[in-house]
Design a protein around this motif. Structure first.
Motif, PDB file in Angstrom:
ATOM      1  N   VAL A 192      41.076  28.510  13.737  1.00 49.75           N
ATOM      2  CA  VAL A 192      41.834  29.605  14.347  1.00 49.75           C
ATOM      3  C   VAL A 192      41.955  30.758  13.283  1.00 49.75           C
ATOM      4  CG1 VAL A 192      43.980  30.054  15.295  1.00 49.75           C
ATOM      5  CG2 VAL A 192      43.166  27.870  15.812  1.00 49.75           C
ATOM      6  N   MET A 247      47.198  28.745  24.303  1.00 50.64           N
ATOM      7  CA  MET A 247      47.204  29.702  23.633  1.00 50.64           C
ATOM      8  C   MET A 247      48.100  30.967  23.978  1.00 50.64           C
ATOM      9  SD  MET A 247      45.551  31.015  20.832  1.00 50.64           S
ATOM     10  CE  MET A 247      44.166  30.322  20.566  1.00 50.64           C
ATOM     11  N   ALA A 297      43.330  33.426  17.807  1.00 53.14           N
ATOM     12  CA  ALA A 297      41.997  33.318  18.612  1.00 53.14           C
ATOM     13  C   ALA A 297      41.482  32.067  17.945  1.00 53.14           C
ATOM     14  CB  ALA A 297      41.126  34.623  18.514  1.00 53.14           C
ATOM     15  N   ASN A 298      40.708  31.151  18.898  1.00 57.94           N
ATOM     16  CA  ASN A 298      40.014  30.289  18.442  1.00 57.94           C
ATOM     17  C   ASN A 298      38.700  30.647  18.090  1.00 57.94           C
ATOM     18  OD1 ASN A 298      41.778  27.696  18.757  1.00 57.94           O
ATOM     19  ND2 ASN A 298      41.483  28.092  20.870  1.00 57.94           N
ATOM     20  N   VAL A 310      51.703  30.246  22.397  1.00 57.35           N
ATOM     21  CA  VAL A 310      51.647  30.095  21.048  1.00 57.35           C
ATOM     22  C   VAL A 310      52.746  30.657  20.270  1.00 57.35           C
ATOM     23  CG1 VAL A 310      49.975  31.517  20.086  1.00 57.35           C
ATOM     24  CG2 VAL A 310      50.266  29.250  19.135  1.00 57.35           C
ATOM     25  N   ALA A 351      51.670  23.793  20.222  1.00 59.62           N
ATOM     26  CA  ALA A 351      50.487  24.083  20.873  1.00 59.62           C
ATOM     27  C   ALA A 351      49.690  22.701  21.236  1.00 59.62           C
ATOM     28  CB  ALA A 351      49.577  24.751  19.939  1.00 59.62           C
ATOM     29  N   GLU A 372      43.197  25.813  24.627  1.00 61.06           N
ATOM     30  CA  GLU A 372      43.086  27.239  25.277  1.00 61.06           C
ATOM     31  C   GLU A 372      44.453  27.485  26.247  1.00 61.06           C
ATOM     32  OE1 GLU A 372      41.364  29.682  24.803  1.00 61.06           O
ATOM     33  OE2 GLU A 372      40.170  28.886  23.291  1.00 61.06           O
ATOM     34  N   ILE A 374      43.419  25.526  18.738  1.00 62.59           N
ATOM     35  CA  ILE A 374      44.563  25.277  19.688  1.00 62.59           C
ATOM     36  C   ILE A 374      43.886  25.393  20.982  1.00 62.59           C
ATOM     37  CG2 ILE A 374      46.397  26.714  20.528  1.00 62.59           C
ATOM     38  CD1 ILE A 374      46.874  28.041  17.834  1.00 62.59           C
TER      39      ILE A 374
END
Length: 119
Positions: free
Chosen positions: A96, A48, A89-90, A51, A58, A45, A43
């Motif tokens: 993700v 984020m 979190a990526n 989201v 996203a 940044e 996603i």
């Protein structure tokens, strides 16, 4: 959980992994920690922080559908109604992880009373 797994299958890339663990916090409270991880593009940044907002989409690079994106907002609301937390979190190599934490309350007095037998 079903929405997160469905999103990972639709918008991410295999393999999609689902895990659950219990994290002890105190003798009377523990957390069910559920993670859904994919290997997709991740996603952006800048998206984020948004989201879990209603109708947030996203990234057009993450999706192969025309969905308007209310699913994550509904998922977040359900988690919050159960007293839980949700985060995204990526991953460093791509993909993700969505993490749901739900409190597991232990009523020690009720457990003691139920095992004590008839009075």
């Amino acid at each position: 959980m079903a929405n997160l797994v469905g999103n990972a299958l639709r918008h991410g890339a295999p393999p999609v992994r689902l895990s659950m663990d219990v994290r002890e916090e105190r003798p009377d409270v523990a957390w069910a920690v559920i993670e859904v991880t994919d290997n997709g593009p991740g996603i952006a940044e800048e998206a984020m922080p948004h989201v879990f907002e209603r109708f947030c989409k996203a990234s057009t690079t993450r999706t192969r559908s025309e969905s308007s994106g209310p699913g994550l907002a509904i998922t977040a609301e359900n988690v919050h109604l159960h007293g839980g937390r949700i985060s995204a979190a990526n991953l460093p190599g791509g993909g993700v992880t969505f993490t749901i934490e739900i409190p597991l309350h232990r009523d020690i007095a009720a457990i003691d009373d139920s095992t004590a037998g008839p009075r």
